[in-house]
Design a protein around this motif. Structure first.
Motif, PDB file in Angstrom:
ATOM      1  N   LYS A   2      47.193  32.498  46.955  1.00  0.00           N
ATOM      2  CA  LYS A   2      46.042  32.111  46.131  1.00  0.00           C
ATOM      3  C   LYS A   2      46.125  32.600  44.698  1.00  0.00           C
ATOM      4  O   LYS A   2      46.767  33.595  44.392  1.00  0.00           O
ATOM      5  CB  LYS A   2      44.753  32.679  46.757  1.00  0.00           C
ATOM      6  N   TYR A   3      45.377  31.901  43.857  1.00  0.00           N
ATOM      7  CA  TYR A   3      45.192  32.286  42.453  1.00  0.00           C
ATOM      8  C   TYR A   3      43.838  32.974  42.306  1.00  0.00           C
ATOM      9  O   TYR A   3      42.816  32.411  42.693  1.00  0.00           O
ATOM     10  CB  TYR A   3      45.223  31.030  41.586  1.00  0.00           C
ATOM     11  N   GLY A   4      43.844  34.193  41.742  1.00  0.00           N
ATOM     12  CA  GLY A   4      42.569  34.873  41.512  1.00  0.00           C
ATOM     13  C   GLY A   4      42.393  35.314  40.072  1.00  0.00           C
ATOM     14  O   GLY A   4      41.285  35.289  39.547  1.00  0.00           O
ATOM     15  N   CYS A   5      43.489  35.744  39.430  1.00  0.00           N
ATOM     16  CA  CYS A   5      43.348  36.284  38.073  1.00  0.00           C
ATOM     17  C   CYS A   5      44.475  35.866  37.144  1.00  0.00           C
ATOM     18  O   CYS A   5      44.281  35.746  35.943  1.00  0.00           O
ATOM     19  CB  CYS A   5      43.259  37.811  38.121  1.00  0.00           C
ATOM     20  N   GLY A   6      45.673  35.715  37.677  1.00  0.00           N
ATOM     21  CA  GLY A   6      46.803  35.320  36.840  1.00  0.00           C
ATOM     22  C   GLY A   6      47.409  36.439  36.021  1.00  0.00           C
ATOM     23  O   GLY A   6      48.347  36.209  35.254  1.00  0.00           O
ATOM     24  N   ARG A  63      53.247  40.330  43.031  1.00  0.00           N
ATOM     25  CA  ARG A  63      52.139  39.496  42.548  1.00  0.00           C
ATOM     26  C   ARG A  63      52.744  38.294  41.822  1.00  0.00           C
ATOM     27  O   ARG A  63      53.156  38.392  40.672  1.00  0.00           O
ATOM     28  CB  ARG A  63      51.198  40.328  41.694  1.00  0.00           C
ATOM     29  N   CYS A 115      51.771  35.636  40.502  1.00  0.00           N
ATOM     30  CA  CYS A 115      51.213  34.997  39.305  1.00  0.00           C
ATOM     31  C   CYS A 115      51.862  35.525  38.048  1.00  0.00           C
ATOM     32  O   CYS A 115      51.771  34.904  37.003  1.00  0.00           O
ATOM     33  CB  CYS A 115      49.708  35.241  39.226  1.00  0.00           C
ATOM     34  N   ALA A 124      48.126  39.786  37.440  1.00  0.00           N
ATOM     35  CA  ALA A 124      48.565  40.883  38.308  1.00  0.00           C
ATOM     36  C   ALA A 124      47.467  41.912  38.581  1.00  0.00           C
ATOM     37  O   ALA A 124      47.748  43.085  38.831  1.00  0.00           O
ATOM     38  CB  ALA A 124      49.815  41.570  37.740  1.00  0.00           C
ATOM     39  N   GLN A 125      46.201  41.479  38.560  1.00  0.00           N
ATOM     40  CA  GLN A 125      45.094  42.394  38.809  1.00  0.00           C
ATOM     41  C   GLN A 125      44.568  42.328  40.233  1.00  0.00           C
ATOM     42  O   GLN A 125      44.198  43.343  40.809  1.00  0.00           O
ATOM     43  CB  GLN A 125      43.935  42.061  37.857  1.00  0.00           C
ATOM     44  N   CYS A 126      44.500  41.141  40.815  1.00  0.00           N
ATOM     45  CA  CYS A 126      43.721  41.007  42.047  1.00  0.00           C
ATOM     46  C   CYS A 126      44.559  40.978  43.314  1.00  0.00           C
ATOM     47  O   CYS A 126      44.070  41.325  44.388  1.00  0.00           O
ATOM     48  CB  CYS A 126      42.852  39.745  41.993  1.00  0.00           C
ATOM     49  N   GLY A 127      45.801  40.570  43.238  1.00  0.00           N
ATOM     50  CA  GLY A 127      46.667  40.576  44.417  1.00  0.00           C
ATOM     51  C   GLY A 127      46.517  39.378  45.340  1.00  0.00           C
ATOM     52  O   GLY A 127      47.191  39.309  46.368  1.00  0.00           O
ATOM     53  N   ALA A 128      45.676  38.421  44.992  1.00  0.00           N
ATOM     54  CA  ALA A 128      45.484  37.245  45.867  1.00  0.00           C
ATOM     55  C   ALA A 128      46.777  36.443  46.011  1.00  0.00           C
ATOM     56  O   ALA A 128      46.954  35.697  46.963  1.00  0.00           O
ATOM     57  CB  ALA A 128      44.378  36.350  45.311  1.00  0.00           C
ATOM     58  N   CYS A 129      47.689  36.620  45.044  1.00  0.00           N
ATOM     59  CA  CYS A 129      48.915  35.814  44.990  1.00  0.00           C
ATOM     60  C   CYS A 129      50.110  36.544  45.586  1.00  0.00           C
ATOM     61  O   CYS A 129      51.245  36.133  45.369  1.00  0.00           O
ATOM     62  CB  CYS A 129      49.206  35.484  43.527  1.00  0.00           C
TER      63      CYS A 129
HETATM   64  S1  FES Z   1      46.421  35.968  40.933  1.00  0.00           S
HETATM   65 FE1  FES Z   1      45.560  37.932  40.767  1.00  0.00          FE
HETATM   66  S2  FES Z   1      47.277  39.232  40.969  1.00  0.00           S
HETATM   67 FE2  FES Z   1      48.099  37.277  40.899  1.00  0.00          FE
END
Ligand code: FES
Ligand code: FES
Lengths: 729, 149
Positions: free
Chosen positions: B35-39, B56, B58, B41-46
């Motif tokens: 998934k995409y969450g922040c782009g 990460r 993204c 490297a903050q959220c880790g969804a990717c």
């Molecule tokens: S989309 Fe948030 S860390 Fe990659």
């Protein structure tokens, strides 16, 4: 001001649309193939309908219709439990399906309200969905009785099986469903006593987990269809501003770029083969903005304007008793404080997005929405087509928090798709766009004045709220004589929704409305968030001034509010309020009522230097009925993560009329290491129906703030705490 | 053309080498579990595994992933059998909305590879992904359960 394209309410005429609709339109075949077995929320309604809430397949699969949105809060599972309970269904055979908003229109809105905000999904639909389950059960029993030529009253149903004890005959729901579907639907069937529940009220697992651990759950952002292009969008950074010009030629030749479009007066989008190409080109696109009249607005200028409202004249009174001015004048001791609460972004982990396919005679949208009907209305208005030519297909939400009750992303996707008829367009907002061009928890300040008599009893309380009205922007039709009644959430004199829980003889709570240009919106907990911080922090301030224990001080004023007191006592007992806290650990306590539920919390923290360690939170809720205690427990713990993230790491600041924070590096969110241990007490009294998704968030911040005061003697009155150099340790 | 090896399969994709691996996986290969969450490297969804390392995606260019073995959430189960972390996630009913959970699971798998019996402090240190729903208590319990499975 209101820069959102106005929804044409007349375009959404339920009655006229309900007439001439042909059944069976929906996903095009190609789209169905693309979704494949991942259509968790697929909208092909199963036949063999028993009323509108239940359909049963010949193989005994129980298909339960859910129209409220599932965004993680668990309502999908809870509603299915309520229906399955009355149906006497075999829970292992239960699946859910989704009637689209157009399906609802076809049936003259038989499925009722689709909105899932205000913690209403269950509390506002439990009655009719349970009746739907009960009616279906009666139809199945009747069909079996007809087949056996015995009276229905001699047959019983349990676990999807019907039994006629006298003859020993049994059959399953699947076998009689076709015959049952031809029978009339009983009206107002009797419902079970919740004491006899076997499925509802139990801590069952969610229905939708399997796809989520293998990456198969289809969120709106994952939707794809043949020939689809992707769009990235940029709004004028200053709210209320407009697009002046842009130089499409500069990016038209970039790889994958198909079109550069002006979406509406405030935004520009690039459409490309992939979203990454679209975003890359959009970042390179020269755009000139007409930033309008708000370019000089900053957090400081807003704060100054709100501060003036703390003493301005106002007619908007939320709660009044006695004569506060006289009581304050005659007080043995007067306590005063001013608090303020900042803007917050919802920061849904899945940024806003929607896919739209527009042709001259049809418009379809695939998206995640907290309110399918609002998304439908937005698609109708933006497409300019009649309701029977439009439909919205729901996909899973990667969180909602109130943000997805707003449908501007549907509007924008349709406006782009309209410029490329026949091509499906997926619009996705970047995190930066989502953060800086969203809608925000409103900003307010509050001046509180308390009067104590010589024995430390509260004789008067005055609360002047100054600041932003959500309804004035979001639902102007709900304003009452120019005032926003929602401003007073949790502070109202009574009512089932959220009543003030203290008996204070002289009381005045009023509002000086000041609406900056930053668009406000409903944000999990809404105005209860700051109202609970203001009131519950200040009650502590008065207790301190009176030299009294904060719990005992509250109890004195709560005799007339046994349900408020009940949850407060429960957390006090569990946390061990009457015994000393561990060495170096300090406690804070609070209570509040909102969205129909009574909630309280007690926090244990220690503070060293600028680090706050939250050791333990005890939280209690009385939601009336607890449909799924396991999911309620999760909502409690998780609401603390959301509320405390906002308290410590959140806060949206305004500079030059625009939002400063762009991503999670500056608008933080609690992570594993910062998560306090949350213990929950679920104590339903079974005599009303309250909400679950929001209420406990109200008490997250004040419990911790009161504990920080107990630990440090310092009262924090402006937020987020990161601005005061206070961090989670 | 860039060749990526994802979940044991080669994919030749026509993509700018600077494209973040996340978008190549989602849009060019068509695996959308990541998934995409922040782009940033903050959220880790990717989070995916690049040669066994939780990454990460993204903020990781496709060009750096050529010749690497990439594993996404879709490739975690082997021969139709779920990874023990996925089983623990099911058992503990971890996900709420579930949007962050692909990334959480990929991070947890790596944690357990490096620390088969992690302490709470290990979990605090290594599990740094954002969950806006706030499922951390369930994630912690599921990681301990997977460690003991
Ligand atoms: S989309 Fe948030 S860390 Fe990659
Ligand atoms: S489960 Fe929803 S963001 Fe983590």
């Amino acid at each position: 001001m209101n820069f959102v394209p106005k929804m044409n309410r007349r375009a959404f005429v339920i009655g006229s649309a309900a007439g001439g609709l042909a059944l069976g339109f929906g996903l095009p075949k190609s789209a169905l193939a693309a979704v494949g077995d991942r259509a968790q929320f697929g909208e092909n309604l199963t036949s063999n309908e028993l009323g509108i809430w239940v359909a049963i397949k010949p193989d005994d699969t129980v298909c339960i219709r859910i129209v409220r949105a599932e965004m993680g809060q668990g309502s999908q599972t809870g509603l299915a439990q309520l229906i399955a309970e009355e149906l006497e269904a075999d829970w292992s055979k239960v699946t859910t399906e989704y009637p689209t908003p157009a399906d609802n229109v076809k049936r003259k809105r038989a499925w009722g309200n689709y909105n899932s905000s205000g913690s209403r999904a269950i509390r506002e639909s439990h009655q009719y969905v349970r009746e739907g389950g009960a009616a279906a059960r009666l139809m199945l029993i009747q069909a079996a009785a007809n087949e056996w030529k015995v009276p229905a009253s001699e047959c019983t149903a349990s676990n999807s099986t019907i039994t006629h004890a006298a003859s020993g005959k049994t059959t399953t729901y699947g076998k009689v469903a076709e015959a049952a579907a031809k029978l009339p639907v009983p009206e107002k069937p009797a419902l079970k006593n919740p004491k006899d529940w076997k499925i509802a009220g139990k801590p069952l697992k969610r229905l939708d987990t399997a796809d989520k651990v293998v990456g198969k759950m289809m969120y709106s952002i994952d939707y794809t269809m043949p020939g689809m292009l992707s769009a990235a969008i940029k709004d004028c950074p200053v709210f209320g501003g407009k697009v002046k010009s842009f130089d499409a030629a500069k990016v038209s030749g970039m790889k994958g770029v198909k079109k550069v479009v002006q979406v509406d007066d405030k935004s520009v989008a690039v459409v490309a083969d992939t979203w990454w190409q679209a975003k890359t080109a959009l970042d390179a696109l020269p755009i000139e903005w007409d930033k309008g009249s708000n370019e000089k607005v900053s957090s400081a200028s807003i704060a100054k304007w709100l501060e003036e409202g703390l003493t301005a004249e106002t007619k908007f009174v939320g709660n009044k008793a006695g004569d506060t001015a006289a009581a304050i004048a005659g007080a043995a001791k007067k306590v005063e404080a001013v608090y303020s609460y900042p803007y917050q972004n919802h920061a849904c982990l899945e940024p806003m997005n929607a896919t739209a396919l527009y042709t001259a005679d049809k418009c379809e949208v695939w998206t995640s929405s907290q309110n399918g009907e609002a998304a439908y209305a937005a698609a109708i208005a933006a497409s300019g087509l009649h309701a029977d030519k439009v439909d919205v297909h729901r996909l899973m939400l990667g969180t909602g928090f109130g943000r997805r009750t707003r449908s501007e992303y549907v509007t924008e996707a349709v406006l782009i798709a309209k410029q490329m008829p026949g091509t499906p367009i997926k619009l996705l907002k970047s995190r930066e766009e989502d953060m800086t061009n969203g809608v925000y928890h409103p900003v307010t300040q509050c001046k509180l004045t308390g009067a104590l008599d010589k024995d430390g009893n509260v004789t008067a309380l005055q609360m002047r709220i100054s600041g932003q009205s959500i309804l004035a922007y979001a639902r102007p039709e709900a304003m009452q004589a120019g005032a926003d009644p929602a401003t007073f959430q949790g502070l109202n004199p009574g009512g089932a929704e959220g009543a003030f829980g203290y008996d204070i003889p002289n009381l005045l709570i009023d509002h000086s409305m000041r609406n900056p240009h930053i668009p406000p919106w409903f944000w999990r907990g809404v105005n209860n968030n700051q109202n609970a911080i203001y009131l519950e922090s200040f009650i502590d301030e008065m207790a301190h001034a009176a030299g009294q224990d904060p719990l005992a001080f509250r109890r004195k004023m709560m005799a007339k509010f046994p349900k408020h007191l009940g949850v407060l006592n429960a957390v006090a007992e569990r946390v061990g309020w009457d015994k000393p806290a561990p060495q170096g650990v300090f406690r804070g306590i609070c209570q509040h009522m909102g969205y129909g539920s009574y909630v309280a919390a007690a926090a244990e923290v220690s503070v060293s230097g600028n680090k706050v360690k939250m050791h333990r939170i005890v939280a209690a809720t009385n939601p009336g009925h607890a449909v799924n205690p396991a999911q309620i427990e999760r909502q409690i713990a998780c609401s603390f993560v959301y509320g405390l993230s906002a308290l410590f790491h959140g806060g949206i600041t305004i500079k030059d009329g625009a939002v400063v924070e762009t991503n999670f590096d500056t608008f933080g969110s609690i992570r594993m290491a910062e998560m306090p241990r949350v213990e929950s007490i679920i104590m339903p009294t079974n005599d009303f129906w309250g909400g679950v998704g929001e209420p406990t968030i109200f008490v997250a911040a004040p419990a911790v703030l009161n504990a920080i005061f107990a630990a440090t003697g310092k009262r924090y009155r402006t937020f987020p705490l990161k601005d005061q150099n206070l961090q989670i340790g | 053309m860039v060749r990526l090896n994802i979940n044991g399969k080669d994919h030749d994709i026509d993509v700018d080498p600077n494209t973040p691996l996340l978008w190549a996986i989602r849009e060019n290969v068509g695996l959308t579990g990541t998934k995409y969450g922040c782009g940033i490297a903050q959220c880790g969804a990717c989070t995916v595994h690049v040669d066994g390392v939780a990454t990460r995606s993204c903020s990781y260019p496709v060009s750096a992933a050529v010749n690497a073995k990439i594993v996404t959430i879709e490739g975690l189960a082997q021969n139709g059998v779920l990874h023990k972390v996925q089983k623990a996630w099911l058992e503990h009913d971890v996900p709420q909305c579930g949007y962050c959970q692909s990334g959480q699971i990929m991070a947890a798998v790596e944690l357990l590879k490096n620390k088969p019996k992690p302490t709470d402090a290990d979990i605090d240190r290594e599990m740094t992904n954002i969950c806006r729903c706030g499922t951390f208590q369930q994630i912690r319990a599921a990681i301990h359960a997977a460690a003991n499975a």
